[in-house]
Design a protein around this motif. Structure first.
Motif, PDB file in Angstrom:
ATOM      1  N   CYS A 125      -3.576  41.009  -7.062  1.00  0.00           N
ATOM      2  CA  CYS A 125      -3.322  40.482  -6.060  1.00  0.00           C
ATOM      3  C   CYS A 125      -1.862  39.237  -5.718  1.00  0.00           C
ATOM      4  O   CYS A 125      -1.030  39.824  -5.107  1.00  0.00           O
ATOM      5  CB  CYS A 125      -5.105  39.505  -5.296  1.00  0.00           C
ATOM      6  N   LYS A 146       0.875  41.630  -5.326  1.00  0.00           N
ATOM      7  CA  LYS A 146       0.599  42.282  -4.314  1.00  0.00           C
ATOM      8  C   LYS A 146       0.478  44.214  -4.387  1.00  0.00           C
ATOM      9  O   LYS A 146       1.327  44.447  -3.827  1.00  0.00           O
ATOM     10  CB  LYS A 146       1.610  41.934  -2.997  1.00  0.00           C
ATOM     11  N   TYR A 157      -2.009  45.728  -4.553  1.00  0.00           N
ATOM     12  CA  TYR A 157      -3.629  46.301  -4.023  1.00  0.00           C
ATOM     13  C   TYR A 157      -4.096  46.874  -4.575  1.00  0.00           C
ATOM     14  O   TYR A 157      -5.261  46.489  -4.390  1.00  0.00           O
ATOM     15  CB  TYR A 157      -3.297  45.544  -2.054  1.00  0.00           C
ATOM     16  N   ALA A 191      -5.720  46.414  -7.621  1.00  0.00           N
ATOM     17  CA  ALA A 191      -6.637  45.159  -7.172  1.00  0.00           C
ATOM     18  C   ALA A 191      -7.532  45.588  -7.036  1.00  0.00           C
ATOM     19  O   ALA A 191      -8.858  45.466  -7.400  1.00  0.00           O
ATOM     20  CB  ALA A 191      -5.989  44.453  -6.154  1.00  0.00           C
ATOM     21  N   ARG A 192      -7.846  46.789  -5.953  1.00  0.00           N
ATOM     22  CA  ARG A 192      -8.783  47.528  -5.598  1.00  0.00           C
ATOM     23  C   ARG A 192     -10.181  47.853  -6.612  1.00  0.00           C
ATOM     24  O   ARG A 192     -10.926  48.031  -6.441  1.00  0.00           O
ATOM     25  CB  ARG A 192      -8.900  47.767  -4.130  1.00  0.00           C
ATOM     26  N   TRP A 237     -12.404  39.896  -3.751  1.00  0.00           N
ATOM     27  CA  TRP A 237     -11.964  40.903  -2.884  1.00  0.00           C
ATOM     28  C   TRP A 237     -12.216  40.931  -1.546  1.00  0.00           C
ATOM     29  O   TRP A 237     -11.378  41.799  -0.747  1.00  0.00           O
ATOM     30  CB  TRP A 237     -13.131  42.482  -3.479  1.00  0.00           C
ATOM     31  N   MET A 255      -9.039  39.466  -0.449  1.00  0.00           N
ATOM     32  CA  MET A 255      -7.817  40.002  -0.198  1.00  0.00           C
ATOM     33  C   MET A 255      -7.739  41.110   0.527  1.00  0.00           C
ATOM     34  O   MET A 255      -6.926  41.827   1.753  1.00  0.00           O
ATOM     35  CB  MET A 255      -7.448  41.147  -1.220  1.00  0.00           C
ATOM     36  N   GLU A 256      -9.261  41.771   1.171  1.00  0.00           N
ATOM     37  CA  GLU A 256      -8.976  42.774   2.602  1.00  0.00           C
ATOM     38  C   GLU A 256      -8.986  42.282   3.548  1.00  0.00           C
ATOM     39  O   GLU A 256      -7.905  42.915   4.699  1.00  0.00           O
ATOM     40  CB  GLU A 256     -10.162  43.695   2.258  1.00  0.00           C
ATOM     41  N   LEU A 275      -4.469  42.044   4.081  1.00  0.00           N
ATOM     42  CA  LEU A 275      -4.476  43.151   4.238  1.00  0.00           C
ATOM     43  C   LEU A 275      -4.595  43.931   5.795  1.00  0.00           C
ATOM     44  O   LEU A 275      -4.956  44.299   6.385  1.00  0.00           O
ATOM     45  CB  LEU A 275      -4.671  43.726   3.505  1.00  0.00           C
ATOM     46  N   GLU A 308       0.353  50.740   1.299  1.00  0.00           N
ATOM     47  CA  GLU A 308      -0.176  49.070   1.108  1.00  0.00           C
ATOM     48  C   GLU A 308       0.120  47.997   0.227  1.00  0.00           C
ATOM     49  O   GLU A 308       0.602  46.957   0.207  1.00  0.00           O
ATOM     50  CB  GLU A 308      -1.846  48.837   0.782  1.00  0.00           C
ATOM     51  N   GLU A 309       1.131  48.595  -0.572  1.00  0.00           N
ATOM     52  CA  GLU A 309       1.656  47.677  -1.783  1.00  0.00           C
ATOM     53  C   GLU A 309       3.077  47.373  -0.870  1.00  0.00           C
ATOM     54  O   GLU A 309       3.512  47.032  -0.568  1.00  0.00           O
ATOM     55  CB  GLU A 309       2.232  48.563  -2.575  1.00  0.00           C
TER      56      GLU A 309
END
Length: 625
Positions: free
Chosen positions: A198, A201, A203, A206-207, A227, A230-231, A234, A470-471
């Protein structure tokens, strides 16, 4: 926060790692251990040992624990179980051969006597190097220990924590990846790697790590909390809410109530539901003074204008922590809401200059202090605040950005340019708002080529990071690219504007109503009615309760002679406006919940604030609000 985690874990019959508690704050550790001892007398030895270095007579207290059963503490998770003396371990604990771990993540591997002795020697040597701040040598020692005992996840965690302390997150992730490969069932290593991903970045990875951790252990709430946050970062608010609710259904904790309440208040625009969620967290056993929840409630009531209630929460916070930076920030906003600007300045000043262990308050307090001085008309005082702040936070982007804007607005354009140029050159990856402010200055001064060059530089430096979906998403980057399209449109290069509009839409990871509305407005001016209708329909499908969109669509249909549609859409806009006037909603419209992180004061309108000076007048001419 670790102290609060200690109280939460103790309420569930679990103990936080004392070394972690002591590393966070020796004072809090001294106050926390009696609470945990009340749960289990067997924990005295583990809790007193790390305090021997910071409390008077600590060595005697540590010796007194020799009569108690030896205990083993699981790294970073805090589970504990009594054990009988056995083979010494390299972390100073002992493991009984007959003791079976309750979870694969807590398993302590067994080694022969020769390996255990060698591991103990390696650990002591690496530990001494770490204590004398010989970072590279200490890391090498721990890596040698990891090669000798690869199945011991605690060694990998220690190496990763050293890398994180030094800010070397890439190296920390690499070490944790090796640790997970050596200990594939270790939930704590997997979770730690997800947290580092995270920070980097990354993501998507990470997920996947969070999913793996929850597959192995679906009960512990910490993975759900990390988690979900983090969402939330985003902009995937539905997914974040689902994660919080799943965790609360199985293991309700105060920190989960706090996360869900912040999501409902700050992102979903549901203050009433957020208040219920946060108050439910305070009603949990031993959580009546949970500081993060009290902060969130004070912030919520301040935003709602319930100032007496907010003051009560702030009083509770200051009684528990007189140096709370967040509390000073909320108090300053409260005084601003009452237009008591002198009191607001005093609150921000106290929070900013109140040293904590030799460091001043966070940068947000300094910039808020300067901002209120500007509101009071004391612009020279604001400049002095920025100068003081930059001494404490050299080259901090938000300080430089606000300082440069102030100097340029006060007529010292060369100084403003120098400060903003310093901002752009001092960062390896300047934030999007740095380019935004520099561009706005050049447009205001009439140097369109310089503004265009800054736009091109921003896209070339920042956009490539977004090609992986998403990165590497930067908040404010999509609006910056979109503002370039508006800039080219306003200055006559309509072909370039269309190309950049498309680029902004391609880079956006989720649909955005204000972007579709601007594209519809552009296509209307270009005479492309079918494409304009397409984008108006996409914008309306995301936010049906915004009268501005319906009215603009009606004007477009009327301009091309389709009166029946124009009349229908005009009636829809009038009906929505009337309903909002009679019964205003307490919650924000759906659009405000789905928009990209704001760059300026967008309010609840489906359009962003003008990114290009002079754009406001153009918007008014087009019938906007």
């Amino acid at each position: 926060a670790t102290h609060l985690e200690a109280t939460t874990l103790s309420g569930r019959g679990r103990l936080p790692a004392p070394a972690r508690l002591h590393a966070t704050s020796p004072m809090l550790a001294r106050h926390s251990w009696p609470l945990l001892v009340a749960l289990s007398f067997d924990s005295v030895r583990a809790l007193v040992a790390p305090l021997a270095c910071c409390t008077p007579g600590g060595a005697g207290a540590a010796r007194a624990t020799a009569r108690l059963p030896l205990v083993r503490l699981a790294a970073d998770e805090g589970q504990m179980q009594s054990e009988t003396p056995s083979t010494p371990r390299h972390d100073g604990t002992c493991v009984a051969p007959s003791t079976a771990p309750t979870h694969p993540a807590l398993a302590v591997p067994e080694y022969d006597a020769e390996t255990a002795q060698q591991a103990e020697a390696l650990f002591q040597r690496a530990k001494r190097l770490q204590q004398t701040r010989q970072f590279e040598a200490a890391v090498s020692g721990f890596k040698e220990l990891a090669a000798l005992t690869p199945a011991d996840g605690r060694v990998w965690m220690r190496i990763a924590s050293m890398y994180k302390e030094a800010g070397r997150y890439v190296d920390a992730e690499a070490v944790l990846r090796q640790g997970v490969a050596a200990c594939p069932e270790n939930v704590l290593l997997i979770r730690a790697r997800a947290d580092v991903l995270c920070e980097l970045k990354r993501y998507v990875e990470a997920r996947q790590a969070f999913q793996r951790a929850l597959t192995l252990d679906s009960v512990t709430p910490f993975a759900y909390d990390a988690w979900a946050r983090m969402e939330m970062l985003l902009g995937r608010y539905d997914e974040a809410e689902a994660l919080f609710r799943t965790a609360l259904a199985s293991s309700p904790t105060a920190i989960l109530h706090h996360g869900l309440g912040v999501l409902q208040f700050m992102k979903l625009g549901q203050p009433d539901r957020a208040r219920e969620t946060l108050l439910a967290g305070l009603r949990l056993p031993n959580q009546q003074k949970h500081l993060p929840i009290l902060h969130a409630l004070a912030n919520l009531e301040t935003a709602a204008g319930n100032y007496p209630v907010a003051r009560r929460y702030l009083h509770q916070i200051f009684m528990a922590d007189p140096t709370s930076s967040n509390a000073y920030m909320i108090l300053g906003r409260l005084e601003e809401g009452l237009r008591r600007y002198a009191s607001a300045v005093r609150a921000y000043q106290l929070g900013a200059t109140n040293t904590r262990g030799g460091s001043v308050g966070p940068v947000a307090l300094w910039t808020s202090w300067a901002r209120v001085e500007i509101v009071r008309g004391r612009r020279r005082d604001a400049v002095r605040v920025y100068q003081r702040a930059i001494r404490h936070f050299p080259n901090h982007p938000s300080v430089l950005a606000d300082w440069g804007r102030l100097m340029a607005a006060d007529g010292d354009v060369p100084a403003g340019r120098r400060i903003l140029a310093r901002l752009l050159s001092s960062q390896n990856r300047p934030p999007p708002y740095a380019f935004k402010h520099a561009i706005a200055l050049e447009v205001r001064e009439g140097d369109m080529e310089a503004a265009r060059a800054l736009y091109s530089r921003a896209v070339s430096e920042l956009v490539p990071r977004l090609k992986a979906g998403e990165e590497g998403i930067e908040p404010g980057l999509i609006p910056l690219v979109h503002s370039w399209a508006v800039f080219e449109w306003r200055h006559g290069d309509v072909a370039a504007a269309r190309s950049i509009f498309r680029k902004a839409e391609e880079l956006s990871t989720s649909p955005c109503a204000w972007m579709f509305m601007w594209r519809a407005n552009y296509e209307t001016k270009m005479g492309n009615a079918p494409l304009a209708r397409h984008y108006y329909a996409r914008a309306v499908s995301m936010t049906r309760d915004d009268p501005v969109l319906w009215r603009l669509w009606a004007e477009m249909e009327r301009a091309i002679g389709i009166e029946d549609r124009a009349e229908l859409y005009s009636q829809q806009a009038t009906s929505i406006k009337a309903l909002q006037t009679i019964n205003p909603s307490k919650e924000l419209p759906k659009f405000a919940r789905k928009k990209i992180t704001r760059v300026g004061a967008w309010g609840h309108s489906p359009r962003p604030a003008p990114e290009v000076p002079g754009e406001e007048a153009a918007w008014e001419e087009e019938g906007g609000e």
